[in-house]
Design an enzyme around this catalytic site. Structure first.
Site, PDB file in Angstrom:
ATOM      1  N   ASP A  64       0.868  -1.171   0.000  1.00 51.45           N
ATOM      2  CA  ASP A  64       0.000   0.000   0.000  1.00 51.45           C
ATOM      3  C   ASP A  64       0.905   1.220   0.000  1.00 51.45           C
ATOM      4  O   ASP A  64       1.547   1.532   1.007  1.00 51.45           O
ATOM      5  CB  ASP A  64      -0.899  -0.012   1.233  1.00 51.45           C
ATOM      6  CG  ASP A  64      -1.901   1.139   1.257  1.00 51.45           C
ATOM      7  OD1 ASP A  64      -1.712   2.111   0.484  1.00 51.45           O
ATOM      8  OD2 ASP A  64      -2.851   1.078   2.049  1.00 51.45           O
ATOM      9  N   SER A 145      -1.663  12.968 -15.333  1.00 50.46           N
ATOM     10  CA  SER A 145      -2.976  13.181 -15.946  1.00 50.46           C
ATOM     11  C   SER A 145      -2.998  14.543 -16.618  1.00 50.46           C
ATOM     12  O   SER A 145      -2.244  15.449 -16.218  1.00 50.46           O
ATOM     13  CB  SER A 145      -4.076  13.117 -14.873  1.00 50.46           C
ATOM     14  OG  SER A 145      -5.318  13.558 -15.378  1.00 50.46           O
ATOM     15  N   TYR A 160      -8.054  15.859  -6.667  1.00 56.03           N
ATOM     16  CA  TYR A 160      -7.330  15.094  -7.695  1.00 56.03           C
ATOM     17  C   TYR A 160      -6.494  15.983  -8.620  1.00 56.03           C
ATOM     18  O   TYR A 160      -5.295  15.718  -8.802  1.00 56.03           O
ATOM     19  CB  TYR A 160      -8.308  14.234  -8.491  1.00 56.03           C
ATOM     20  CG  TYR A 160      -7.651  13.341  -9.511  1.00 56.03           C
ATOM     21  CD1 TYR A 160      -7.079  12.131  -9.132  1.00 56.03           C
ATOM     22  CD2 TYR A 160      -7.608  13.696 -10.853  1.00 56.03           C
ATOM     23  CE1 TYR A 160      -6.466  11.300 -10.067  1.00 56.03           C
ATOM     24  CE2 TYR A 160      -7.001  12.888 -11.792  1.00 56.03           C
ATOM     25  CZ  TYR A 160      -6.432  11.690 -11.396  1.00 56.03           C
ATOM     26  OH  TYR A 160      -5.819  10.873 -12.332  1.00 56.03           O
ATOM     27  N   LYS A 164      -2.215  16.112  -9.195  1.00 57.43           N
ATOM     28  CA  LYS A 164      -1.538  15.918 -10.470  1.00 57.43           C
ATOM     29  C   LYS A 164      -0.732  17.161 -10.875  1.00 57.43           C
ATOM     30  O   LYS A 164       0.304  17.045 -11.537  1.00 57.43           O
ATOM     31  CB  LYS A 164      -2.549  15.544 -11.554  1.00 57.43           C
ATOM     32  CG  LYS A 164      -3.214  14.187 -11.311  1.00 57.43           C
ATOM     33  CD  LYS A 164      -2.189  13.066 -11.137  1.00 57.43           C
ATOM     34  CE  LYS A 164      -2.833  11.703 -10.956  1.00 57.43           C
ATOM     35  NZ  LYS A 164      -1.844  10.620 -10.811  1.00 57.43           N
TER      36      LYS A 164
END
Length: 245
Positions: A64, A145, A160, A164
């Site tokens: 993890d 991304s 998010y 990025k």
């Protein structure tokens, strides 16, 4: 890719989607490939999609990347069993679908930051140490991304895009540090547009939205690590034809 044959590649988030495609393609390309994932049994299942020789080169380790102790233990194990890391693909990433300004979402924000940013940095630190200690001109690849270059007008995208954008800055910081250290280790950020993966909420995706396949991103990773020693692809943006952002 010939110079990477029988070298060691580590892929985080290898249980599905882009990570699974990359792990399989690296193994088929002749690399000893170690797929890290929380759902380690799904990495093991990837062997069923590979020719016998490639399947023997794919290894699964439960890890993890949001937990530093897991990362340290995993990279120590890789050093002991395979000698070290030559290529690292930081693919692990998560998203949470709620508004950034909603009170009570602290756990979600921290989870995304821990995986998408802190985990990426920690894995890179240990891979870089392995490369430097063994005097290997390795390669670190971040799967980022287009959300690291813009903020798509997409509902409940939360922290998010922030993570990025951080990866974009981190990539350049690493390049500068590698250069200052006098190494020839490469670092690359690959920024896909929409991809058919589990990270996307299918209910929120317009039916006519063009999407890439996970294999499209894997092909890009093999391209960037397959460049000659004097060539560094620093940033690669990949969009499906007709993408709106």
């Amino acid at each position: 890719m010939d110079r990477w044959r029988n070298k060691v590649a580590v892929v985080t988030g290898a249980s599905s989607g882009i990570g699974a495609a990359i792990a399989k393609d690296l193994a088929k390309a002749g690399m000893i490939t170690i797929g890290l994932a929380r759902r380690v049994e799904r990495v093991e299942q990837l062997k069923q999609d590979l020719p016998k020789e490639a399947a023997a080169r794919l290894h699964a380790i439960k890890c993890d990347v949001s937990l530093e102790a897991d990362i340290v233990k995993t990279f120590q194990r890789i050093r002991e069993t395979h000698g070290g890391v030559d290529v690292l693909v930081n693919n692990a990433g998560i998203a949470r679908t709620n508004n950034l300004l909603d009170v009570g979402t602290t756990a979600d924000v921290r989870a995304v930051l821990d995986t998408n940013v802190t985990g990426l940095v920690l894995c890179s630190q240990w891979a870089y140490k392995s490369m430097v200690d063994r005097q290997v001109d390795g390669h670190i690849v971040h799967i980022s991304s287009v959300a690291g270059h813009i903020v798509p007008n997409f509902p409940k995208i939360n922290i998010y895009p922030g993570t990025k954008h951080a990866v974009r800055a981190i990539t350049e910081t690493m390049r500068q540090e590698m250069r200052a250290a006098g190494t020839k280790i490469k670092v690359t950020s690959v920024s896909p547009g929409g991809v058919k993966t589990e990270i996307l909420d299918s209910s929120a995706i317009p039916k006519d939205m063009p999407l890439l396949e996970a294999e499209d991103i894997s092909a890009a990773v093999l391209y960037v690590i397959g460049t000659p020693p004097n060539v560094q692809v620093h940033e690669l943006i990949i969009k499906p034809i007709g993408e709106a952002f």
